[in-house]
Design a protein around this motif. Structure first.
Motif, PDB file in Angstrom:
ATOM      1  N   GLY A 125      -7.583 -36.594   3.458  1.00  0.00           N
ATOM      2  CA  GLY A 125      -8.355 -37.797   3.164  1.00  0.00           C
ATOM      3  C   GLY A 125      -9.378 -38.118   4.237  1.00  0.00           C
ATOM      4  O   GLY A 125     -10.598 -38.075   4.003  1.00  0.00           O
ATOM      5  N   TYR A 126      -8.920 -38.443   5.420  1.00  0.00           N
ATOM      6  CA  TYR A 126      -9.824 -38.815   6.504  1.00  0.00           C
ATOM      7  C   TYR A 126     -10.605 -37.610   7.035  1.00  0.00           C
ATOM      8  O   TYR A 126     -11.791 -37.720   7.350  1.00  0.00           O
ATOM      9  N   ILE A 127      -9.946 -36.457   7.132  1.00  0.00           N
ATOM     10  CA  ILE A 127     -10.642 -35.269   7.617  1.00  0.00           C
ATOM     11  C   ILE A 127     -11.713 -34.841   6.620  1.00  0.00           C
ATOM     12  O   ILE A 127     -12.823 -34.439   6.995  1.00  0.00           O
ATOM     13  N   ILE A 212     -20.281 -42.294   6.088  1.00  0.00           N
ATOM     14  CA  ILE A 212     -19.173 -41.573   5.459  1.00  0.00           C
ATOM     15  C   ILE A 212     -18.304 -40.890   6.517  1.00  0.00           C
ATOM     16  O   ILE A 212     -17.066 -40.914   6.448  1.00  0.00           O
ATOM     17  N   ALA A 213     -18.958 -40.289   7.518  1.00  0.00           N
ATOM     18  CA  ALA A 213     -18.203 -39.599   8.564  1.00  0.00           C
ATOM     19  C   ALA A 213     -17.400 -40.568   9.418  1.00  0.00           C
ATOM     20  O   ALA A 213     -16.302 -40.247   9.879  1.00  0.00           O
ATOM     21  N   SER A 214     -17.962 -41.767   9.640  1.00  0.00           N
ATOM     22  CA  SER A 214     -17.281 -42.742  10.496  1.00  0.00           C
ATOM     23  C   SER A 214     -16.259 -43.580   9.724  1.00  0.00           C
ATOM     24  O   SER A 214     -15.614 -44.454  10.307  1.00  0.00           O
ATOM     25  N   PHE A 215     -16.100 -43.294   8.431  1.00  0.00           N
ATOM     26  CA  PHE A 215     -15.104 -44.021   7.641  1.00  0.00           C
ATOM     27  C   PHE A 215     -13.723 -43.895   8.263  1.00  0.00           C
ATOM     28  O   PHE A 215     -12.967 -44.868   8.347  1.00  0.00           O
ATOM     29  N   ALA A 216     -13.390 -42.673   8.714  1.00  0.00           N
ATOM     30  CA  ALA A 216     -12.078 -42.464   9.344  1.00  0.00           C
ATOM     31  C   ALA A 216     -11.935 -43.316  10.590  1.00  0.00           C
ATOM     32  O   ALA A 216     -10.862 -43.863  10.870  1.00  0.00           O
ATOM     33  N   ILE A 217     -13.008 -43.447  11.358  1.00  0.00           N
ATOM     34  CA  ILE A 217     -12.948 -44.178  12.621  1.00  0.00           C
ATOM     35  C   ILE A 217     -12.711 -45.660  12.395  1.00  0.00           C
ATOM     36  O   ILE A 217     -11.747 -46.252  12.904  1.00  0.00           O
ATOM     37  N   TYR A 218     -13.577 -46.272  11.604  1.00  0.00           N
ATOM     38  CA  TYR A 218     -13.531 -47.728  11.475  1.00  0.00           C
ATOM     39  C   TYR A 218     -12.460 -48.200  10.490  1.00  0.00           C
ATOM     40  O   TYR A 218     -11.888 -49.268  10.664  1.00  0.00           O
ATOM     41  N   ASP A 219     -12.194 -47.398   9.465  1.00  0.00           N
ATOM     42  CA  ASP A 219     -11.138 -47.783   8.529  1.00  0.00           C
ATOM     43  C   ASP A 219      -9.773 -47.715   9.217  1.00  0.00           C
ATOM     44  O   ASP A 219      -8.931 -48.606   9.029  1.00  0.00           O
ATOM     45  N   LEU A 220      -9.564 -46.672  10.014  1.00  0.00           N
ATOM     46  CA  LEU A 220      -8.297 -46.562  10.744  1.00  0.00           C
ATOM     47  C   LEU A 220      -8.173 -47.652  11.803  1.00  0.00           C
ATOM     48  O   LEU A 220      -7.096 -48.217  12.005  1.00  0.00           O
ATOM     49  N   TYR A 221      -9.265 -47.944  12.483  1.00  0.00           N
ATOM     50  CA  TYR A 221      -9.240 -49.026  13.470  1.00  0.00           C
ATOM     51  C   TYR A 221      -8.892 -50.346  12.791  1.00  0.00           C
ATOM     52  O   TYR A 221      -8.061 -51.127  13.312  1.00  0.00           O
ATOM     53  N   CYS A 259     -15.335 -35.226  16.487  1.00  0.00           N
ATOM     54  CA  CYS A 259     -15.706 -33.831  16.713  1.00  0.00           C
ATOM     55  C   CYS A 259     -16.590 -33.301  15.585  1.00  0.00           C
ATOM     56  O   CYS A 259     -17.581 -32.590  15.837  1.00  0.00           O
ATOM     57  N   LEU A 260     -16.261 -33.648  14.351  1.00  0.00           N
ATOM     58  CA  LEU A 260     -17.068 -33.197  13.215  1.00  0.00           C
ATOM     59  C   LEU A 260     -18.448 -33.841  13.226  1.00  0.00           C
ATOM     60  O   LEU A 260     -19.449 -33.190  12.883  1.00  0.00           O
ATOM     61  N   MET A 261     -18.527 -35.106  13.627  1.00  0.00           N
ATOM     62  CA  MET A 261     -19.821 -35.756  13.738  1.00  0.00           C
ATOM     63  C   MET A 261     -20.667 -35.084  14.824  1.00  0.00           C
ATOM     64  O   MET A 261     -21.877 -34.878  14.645  1.00  0.00           O
ATOM     65  N   ALA A 262     -20.048 -34.743  15.947  1.00  0.00           N
ATOM     66  CA  ALA A 262     -20.763 -34.064  17.024  1.00  0.00           C
ATOM     67  C   ALA A 262     -21.259 -32.698  16.558  1.00  0.00           C
ATOM     68  O   ALA A 262     -22.396 -32.290  16.866  1.00  0.00           O
ATOM     69  N   LEU A 263     -20.421 -31.992  15.796  1.00  0.00           N
ATOM     70  CA  LEU A 263     -20.828 -30.698  15.255  1.00  0.00           C
ATOM     71  C   LEU A 263     -21.993 -30.864  14.278  1.00  0.00           C
ATOM     72  O   LEU A 263     -22.947 -30.066  14.286  1.00  0.00           O
ATOM     73  N   GLY A 264     -21.919 -31.899  13.442  1.00  0.00           N
ATOM     74  CA  GLY A 264     -23.010 -32.169  12.513  1.00  0.00           C
ATOM     75  C   GLY A 264     -24.314 -32.460  13.231  1.00  0.00           C
ATOM     76  O   GLY A 264     -25.383 -31.975  12.837  1.00  0.00           O
ATOM     77  N   LEU A 265     -24.244 -33.240  14.310  1.00  0.00           N
ATOM     78  CA  LEU A 265     -25.439 -33.553  15.095  1.00  0.00           C
ATOM     79  C   LEU A 265     -26.016 -32.286  15.712  1.00  0.00           C
ATOM     80  O   LEU A 265     -27.242 -32.066  15.682  1.00  0.00           O
ATOM     81  N   TYR A 266     -25.156 -31.454  16.273  1.00  0.00           N
ATOM     82  CA  TYR A 266     -25.614 -30.209  16.896  1.00  0.00           C
ATOM     83  C   TYR A 266     -26.327 -29.319  15.873  1.00  0.00           C
ATOM     84  O   TYR A 266     -27.446 -28.822  16.131  1.00  0.00           O
TER      85      TYR A 266
END
Length: 278
Positions: A125-127, A212-221, A259-266
């Motif tokens: 889900g989050y991943i 969408i990528a930060s959904f895991a971050i803020y929803d979990l917080y 980590c996935l967001m950082a990879l996407g940015l790179y």
């Protein structure tokens, strides 16, 4: 045509060639390797602004996460989250009951399934939402790819509305109205990017990807540290693995999302720098 003629003359003379970036105060050597995996030719104004926007979006999402205006995008993020559960279920031989998922405006979503690998399905889900958000961030690194991402987002708005459980008339009106607003906004950005100014659409699709990528971050917080929501995936993970405490699982999902967001940015920067020197 004038710049092209100058470059052609330089080629004939064997002079060192430089190609102008979209932002006129920065030039990149034409000899930059393509693809530029080392980012040795980064960063021009466009890449710097791209990075600044990404971190600005992250900060804005933190303060506006529960704002009514972002509800349509959150519905899409929930849909992606639940669809990731469903894909993991199908990939591990399970079955999604009634072949549908439920997206609720206030309480997230539900994917009922049987069979499959419970650990894989639960983690997807989050991943999965972070992964698909990463793809949007990567697509934002190119003009045509960002148009594809915008069209996918428009389709996602329609799908999320169809799957949403609408229990309150007032809520339904707000959701439909805001969704139509985002459809109009995205369409306007597509037209402006095509006929007036570029890049513009790339920065909009970047926001969608970051959200969408930060959904895991803020929803979990929100679930673990603000509301203590015991129906979160992390509590289910604790039921399956008692040694895996909810907050530990949440922090692990957040780390993977970052980590996935950082990879996407790179990868987006690689795409931008490589095509800028083409």
């Amino acid at each position: 045509m004038f710049l092209r003629r100058i470059l052609d003359e330089k080629r004939e003379k064997g002079d060192s060639l430089y190609e102008l970036d979209l932002f006129d105060d920065f030039v990149q050597p034409a000899s930059c390797p393509k693809p530029n995996w080392t980012l040795s030719c980064c960063c021009g104004d466009e890449e710097v602004i791209f990075i600044a926007f990404l971190f600005g979006y992250l900060l804005a999402n933190f303060f506006l996460w529960n704002n009514l205006l972002l509800r349509p995008i959150k519905l899409i993020a929930i849909f992606v989250h639940e669809m990731s559960h469903a894909l993991a279920c199908w990939l591990t031989g399970g079955t999604v009951l009634n072949n549908r998922i439920e997206v609720k405006e206030r309480d997230g979503g539900i994917t009922r399934y049987e069979g499959g690998n419970a650990y894989f399905v639960l983690s997807a889900g989050y991943i999965g939402s972070a992964f698909f958000g990463m793809l949007f961030i990567i697509l934002s690194g190119d003009r045509i790819a960002s148009l594809v991402a915008a069209c996918i987002f428009l389709f996602g708005l329609v799908i999320s509305l169809y799957l949403t459980k609408k229990s309150e008339t007032e809520s339904r009106v707000w959701t439909v109205g805001l969704s139509m607003g985002f459809i109009a906004l995205t369409t306007v950005f597509i037209l402006l990017d095509r006929f007036l100014f570029h890049p513009l659409l790339q920065f909009l699709t970047l926001y969608y990807g970051v959200f969408i990528a930060s959904f895991a971050i803020y929803d979990l917080y929100d679930d673990l540290f603000v509301r203590g929501f015991e129906q979160s995936d992390t509590y289910t993970c604790n039921d399956l693995l008692p040694c895996c405490l909810p907050k530990f699982a949440g922090l692990l999902y957040i780390f993977i999302a970052l980590c996935l967001m950082a990879l996407g940015l790179y990868l987006a920067l690689v795409w931008m720098v490589s095509t800028a020197t083409a």
